[in-house]
Design a protein around this motif. Structure first.
Motif, PDB file in Angstrom:
ATOM      1  N   SER A  62     -33.224-102.186  19.698  1.00 35.92           N
ATOM      2  CA  SER A  62     -31.938-102.440  19.112  1.00 35.92           C
ATOM      3  C   SER A  62     -31.447-101.076  18.971  1.00 35.92           C
ATOM      4  CB  SER A  62     -31.955-103.008  17.894  1.00 35.92           C
ATOM      5  OG  SER A  62     -30.845-102.766  17.136  1.00 35.92           O
ATOM      6  N   GLU A  63     -30.235-100.877  19.586  1.00 37.32           N
ATOM      7  CA  GLU A  63     -29.733 -99.202  19.595  1.00 37.32           C
ATOM      8  C   GLU A  63     -29.268 -98.975  18.233  1.00 37.32           C
ATOM      9  OE1 GLU A  63     -25.704 -97.446  21.417  1.00 37.32           O
ATOM     10  OE2 GLU A  63     -26.782 -98.330  22.721  1.00 37.32           O
ATOM     11  N   SER A  64     -29.214-100.000  17.297  1.00 33.17           N
ATOM     12  CA  SER A  64     -28.959 -99.591  15.878  1.00 33.17           C
ATOM     13  C   SER A  64     -30.148 -98.772  15.332  1.00 33.17           C
ATOM     14  CB  SER A  64     -28.597-101.078  15.014  1.00 33.17           C
ATOM     15  OG  SER A  64     -29.392-101.661  15.147  1.00 33.17           O
ATOM     16  N   THR A  65     -31.271 -99.323  15.684  1.00 36.01           N
ATOM     17  CA  THR A  65     -32.334 -98.663  14.971  1.00 36.01           C
ATOM     18  C   THR A  65     -33.462 -97.460  15.851  1.00 36.01           C
ATOM     19  OG1 THR A  65     -33.860-100.585  15.661  1.00 36.01           O
ATOM     20  CG2 THR A  65     -32.768-100.406  13.421  1.00 36.01           C
ATOM     21  N   TYR A  66     -33.079 -97.727  17.201  1.00 34.74           N
ATOM     22  CA  TYR A  66     -33.798 -96.973  18.277  1.00 34.74           C
ATOM     23  C   TYR A  66     -33.271 -96.660  19.224  1.00 34.74           C
ATOM     24  CZ  TYR A  66     -38.338 -95.872  20.617  1.00 34.74           C
ATOM     25  OH  TYR A  66     -39.363 -95.245  21.152  1.00 34.74           O
ATOM     26  N   GLN A  67     -33.201 -95.343  19.813  1.00 38.38           N
ATOM     27  CA  GLN A  67     -32.451 -94.942  21.297  1.00 38.38           C
ATOM     28  C   GLN A  67     -33.427 -94.210  21.777  1.00 38.38           C
ATOM     29  OE1 GLN A  67     -28.431 -93.681  19.210  1.00 38.38           O
ATOM     30  NE2 GLN A  67     -27.830 -94.285  21.242  1.00 38.38           N
ATOM     31  N   ASN A  68     -33.504 -94.494  23.216  1.00 36.70           N
ATOM     32  CA  ASN A  68     -34.473 -93.744  24.099  1.00 36.70           C
ATOM     33  C   ASN A  68     -33.532 -93.097  25.048  1.00 36.70           C
ATOM     34  OD1 ASN A  68     -37.115 -95.214  23.776  1.00 36.70           O
ATOM     35  ND2 ASN A  68     -35.892 -96.898  24.239  1.00 36.70           N
ATOM     36  N   PHE A  69     -33.919 -91.814  25.366  1.00 38.78           N
ATOM     37  CA  PHE A  69     -33.023 -91.114  26.212  1.00 38.78           C
ATOM     38  C   PHE A  69     -34.051 -90.401  27.368  1.00 38.78           C
ATOM     39  CE2 PHE A  69     -31.562 -90.733  22.024  1.00 38.78           C
ATOM     40  CZ  PHE A  69     -30.247 -91.345  22.231  1.00 38.78           C
ATOM     41  N   ALA A  70     -33.629 -90.210  28.466  1.00 40.28           N
ATOM     42  CA  ALA A  70     -34.441 -89.452  29.635  1.00 40.28           C
ATOM     43  C   ALA A  70     -33.974 -88.101  29.676  1.00 40.28           C
ATOM     44  CB  ALA A  70     -34.177 -90.183  30.833  1.00 40.28           C
ATOM     45  N   ILE A  71     -35.022 -87.219  29.964  1.00 43.28           N
ATOM     46  CA  ILE A  71     -34.701 -85.764  30.396  1.00 43.28           C
ATOM     47  C   ILE A  71     -34.793 -85.601  31.645  1.00 43.28           C
ATOM     48  CG2 ILE A  71     -35.544 -83.484  30.005  1.00 43.28           C
ATOM     49  CD1 ILE A  71     -37.098 -84.394  27.499  1.00 43.28           C
ATOM     50  N   ILE A  72     -33.841 -85.288  32.228  1.00 47.61           N
ATOM     51  CA  ILE A  72     -33.555 -85.106  33.798  1.00 47.61           C
ATOM     52  C   ILE A  72     -33.464 -83.362  34.244  1.00 47.61           C
ATOM     53  CG2 ILE A  72     -32.192 -85.639  35.860  1.00 47.61           C
ATOM     54  CD1 ILE A  72     -33.262 -88.082  34.210  1.00 47.61           C
ATOM     55  N   ASP A  73     -34.275 -83.157  35.201  1.00 50.46           N
ATOM     56  CA  ASP A  73     -34.095 -81.678  35.782  1.00 50.46           C
ATOM     57  C   ASP A  73     -32.944 -81.956  36.634  1.00 50.46           C
ATOM     58  OD1 ASP A  73     -34.236 -79.703  37.677  1.00 50.46           O
ATOM     59  OD2 ASP A  73     -36.411 -79.701  37.486  1.00 50.46           O
ATOM     60  N   LYS A  74     -31.779 -81.028  36.430  1.00 46.55           N
ATOM     61  CA  LYS A  74     -30.600 -81.210  37.074  1.00 46.55           C
ATOM     62  C   LYS A  74     -30.834 -80.906  38.372  1.00 46.55           C
ATOM     63  CE  LYS A  74     -26.956 -79.065  35.158  1.00 46.55           C
ATOM     64  NZ  LYS A  74     -26.165 -78.043  34.603  1.00 46.55           N
ATOM     65  N   GLU A  75     -31.411 -79.882  38.966  1.00 43.28           N
ATOM     66  CA  GLU A  75     -31.651 -79.293  40.133  1.00 43.28           C
ATOM     67  C   GLU A  75     -32.284 -80.217  41.095  1.00 43.28           C
ATOM     68  OE1 GLU A  75     -33.998 -75.767  42.617  1.00 43.28           O
ATOM     69  OE2 GLU A  75     -33.039 -75.235  40.558  1.00 43.28           O
ATOM     70  N   LYS A  76     -33.213 -80.929  40.606  1.00 46.55           N
ATOM     71  CA  LYS A  76     -34.047 -81.833  41.264  1.00 46.55           C
ATOM     72  C   LYS A  76     -33.494 -83.378  41.216  1.00 46.55           C
ATOM     73  CE  LYS A  76     -38.041 -79.016  41.397  1.00 46.55           C
ATOM     74  NZ  LYS A  76     -39.530 -78.870  41.118  1.00 46.55           N
ATOM     75  N   ASP A  77     -32.837 -83.615  40.178  1.00 52.22           N
ATOM     76  CA  ASP A  77     -32.616 -84.922  39.772  1.00 52.22           C
ATOM     77  C   ASP A  77     -33.747 -85.795  39.567  1.00 52.22           C
ATOM     78  OD1 ASP A  77     -30.761 -86.856  38.888  1.00 52.22           O
ATOM     79  OD2 ASP A  77     -30.635 -87.771  41.188  1.00 52.22           O
ATOM     80  N   LYS A  78     -34.596 -85.102  38.751  1.00 50.95           N
ATOM     81  CA  LYS A  78     -35.790 -85.973  38.468  1.00 50.95           C
ATOM     82  C   LYS A  78     -36.304 -86.233  37.043  1.00 50.95           C
ATOM     83  CE  LYS A  78     -40.554 -84.866  39.294  1.00 50.95           C
ATOM     84  NZ  LYS A  78     -41.589 -83.757  39.892  1.00 50.95           N
ATOM     85  N   HIS A  79     -36.700 -87.323  36.618  1.00 53.44           N
ATOM     86  CA  HIS A  79     -36.794 -87.896  35.154  1.00 53.44           C
ATOM     87  C   HIS A  79     -38.187 -87.177  35.048  1.00 53.44           C
ATOM     88  CE1 HIS A  79     -37.864 -91.407  32.595  1.00 53.44           C
ATOM     89  NE2 HIS A  79     -37.667 -90.340  31.897  1.00 53.44           N
ATOM     90  N   ILE A  80     -38.292 -86.441  33.873  1.00 52.04           N
ATOM     91  CA  ILE A  80     -39.368 -85.467  33.540  1.00 52.04           C
ATOM     92  C   ILE A  80     -40.079 -85.711  32.111  1.00 52.04           C
ATOM     93  CG2 ILE A  80     -38.936 -83.560  35.200  1.00 52.04           C
ATOM     94  CD1 ILE A  80     -38.443 -82.421  32.076  1.00 52.04           C
ATOM     95  N   GLY A  81     -39.169 -86.465  31.512  1.00 55.07           N
ATOM     96  CA  GLY A  81     -39.611 -86.743  30.166  1.00 55.07           C
ATOM     97  C   GLY A  81     -38.806 -87.485  29.167  1.00 55.07           C
ATOM     98  N   ASN A  82     -38.933 -87.927  27.901  1.00 48.77           N
ATOM     99  CA  ASN A  82     -38.310 -88.526  27.117  1.00 48.77           C
ATOM    100  C   ASN A  82     -37.947 -88.141  25.914  1.00 48.77           C
ATOM    101  OD1 ASN A  82     -38.131 -90.715  29.183  1.00 48.77           O
ATOM    102  ND2 ASN A  82     -39.954 -91.976  28.368  1.00 48.77           N
ATOM    103  N   LEU A  83     -36.788 -88.485  25.256  1.00 44.74           N
ATOM    104  CA  LEU A  83     -36.554 -88.303  23.843  1.00 44.74           C
ATOM    105  C   LEU A  83     -36.226 -89.416  23.009  1.00 44.74           C
ATOM    106  CD1 LEU A  83     -34.723 -84.898  23.953  1.00 44.74           C
ATOM    107  CD2 LEU A  83     -36.962 -85.147  23.041  1.00 44.74           C
ATOM    108  N   THR A  84     -36.523 -89.561  21.718  1.00 45.38           N
ATOM    109  CA  THR A  84     -35.991 -90.775  21.124  1.00 45.38           C
ATOM    110  C   THR A  84     -35.334 -90.481  19.776  1.00 45.38           C
ATOM    111  OG1 THR A  84     -38.066 -91.181  20.250  1.00 45.38           O
ATOM    112  CG2 THR A  84     -37.937 -92.360  22.010  1.00 45.38           C
ATOM    113  N   PHE A  85     -34.566 -91.272  19.420  1.00 45.07           N
ATOM    114  CA  PHE A  85     -33.966 -91.209  17.939  1.00 45.07           C
ATOM    115  C   PHE A  85     -34.903 -92.439  17.560  1.00 45.07           C
ATOM    116  CE2 PHE A  85     -29.673 -89.402  18.578  1.00 45.07           C
ATOM    117  CZ  PHE A  85     -30.117 -87.831  18.112  1.00 45.07           C
TER     118      PHE A  85
END
Length: 184
Positions: A62-85
């Motif tokens: 639920s976005e009200s208790t948890y948010q997932n985010f992707a970290i993307i390398d801009k140059e390569k447009d590559k998903h390299i990790g995640n962050l969360t609230f």
């Protein structure tokens, strides 16, 4: 910066932090979660994730208790990790901040985690208007301790024998926090 209802897209010099998409849940991401070298500091059990469990977990948040985010390398447009609230506490107006760099090519030299954390902390304080953002880091996770200090976290205390590592030993964790500097 976008509002809470907009799609999150935070652009830094080299990396982007954006919402984690269902399409990000692939074999590479699943491999990160089942790699003990990547997850040892998080307290997850080794090899417990299947694609079905990952999708179920993702869809059940639920976005009200948890948010997932992707970290993307801009140059390569590559998903390299995640962050969360996680968890987001509406009543007390604070959240935890956590994450991983899953792509080991980005460990220790890219600045991805620090840049991603800075972007998300700024968003958390300026847009979400959290009063406080905090995190807990084991004493063995030196890269995360360094990143926490670089992004303005203050050491608030120690949690004795707080985290069980895969080798069966308990280690201490450091409690870090930041108070929103933009609130009156």
């Amino acid at each position: 910066m976008p509002t809470k209802l907009d799609e999150l897209y935070l652009e830094g010099d080299h990396f982007v932090v954006r919402d984690l998409y269902r399409s990000d849940l692939n074999k590479t991401y699943l491999g990160w979660l089942n790699d003990i070298e990547i997850t040892q500091h998080l307290g997850w059990e080794e090899g417990i994730y299947s694609m079905e469990k990952l999708v179920s977990y993702y869809e059940g948040q639920s976005e009200s208790t948890y948010q997932n985010f992707a970290i993307i390398d801009k140059e390569k447009d590559k998903h390299i990790g995640n962050l969360t609230f996680n968890p987001i506490n509406i009543r007390h107006n604070h959240t935890g901040l956590g994450g991983i760099i899953g792509d080991k090519d980005y460990w220790g030299k890219s600045g991805a985690f620090v840049e991603g954390m800075r972007l998300l902390i700024e968003y958390g304080f300026k847009v979400r208007k959290f009063k406080k953002i905090y995190s807990g880091v084991t004493v063995l996770n030196v890269p995360c301790i360094i990143a926490s200090k670089k992004t303005g976290f203050i050491e608030e205390g120690y949690l004795k024998e707080h985290h069980l590592y895969p080798d069966g030993k308990y280690v201490d964790a450091i409690a870090f926090g930041q108070i929103n500097p933009y609130l009156d």
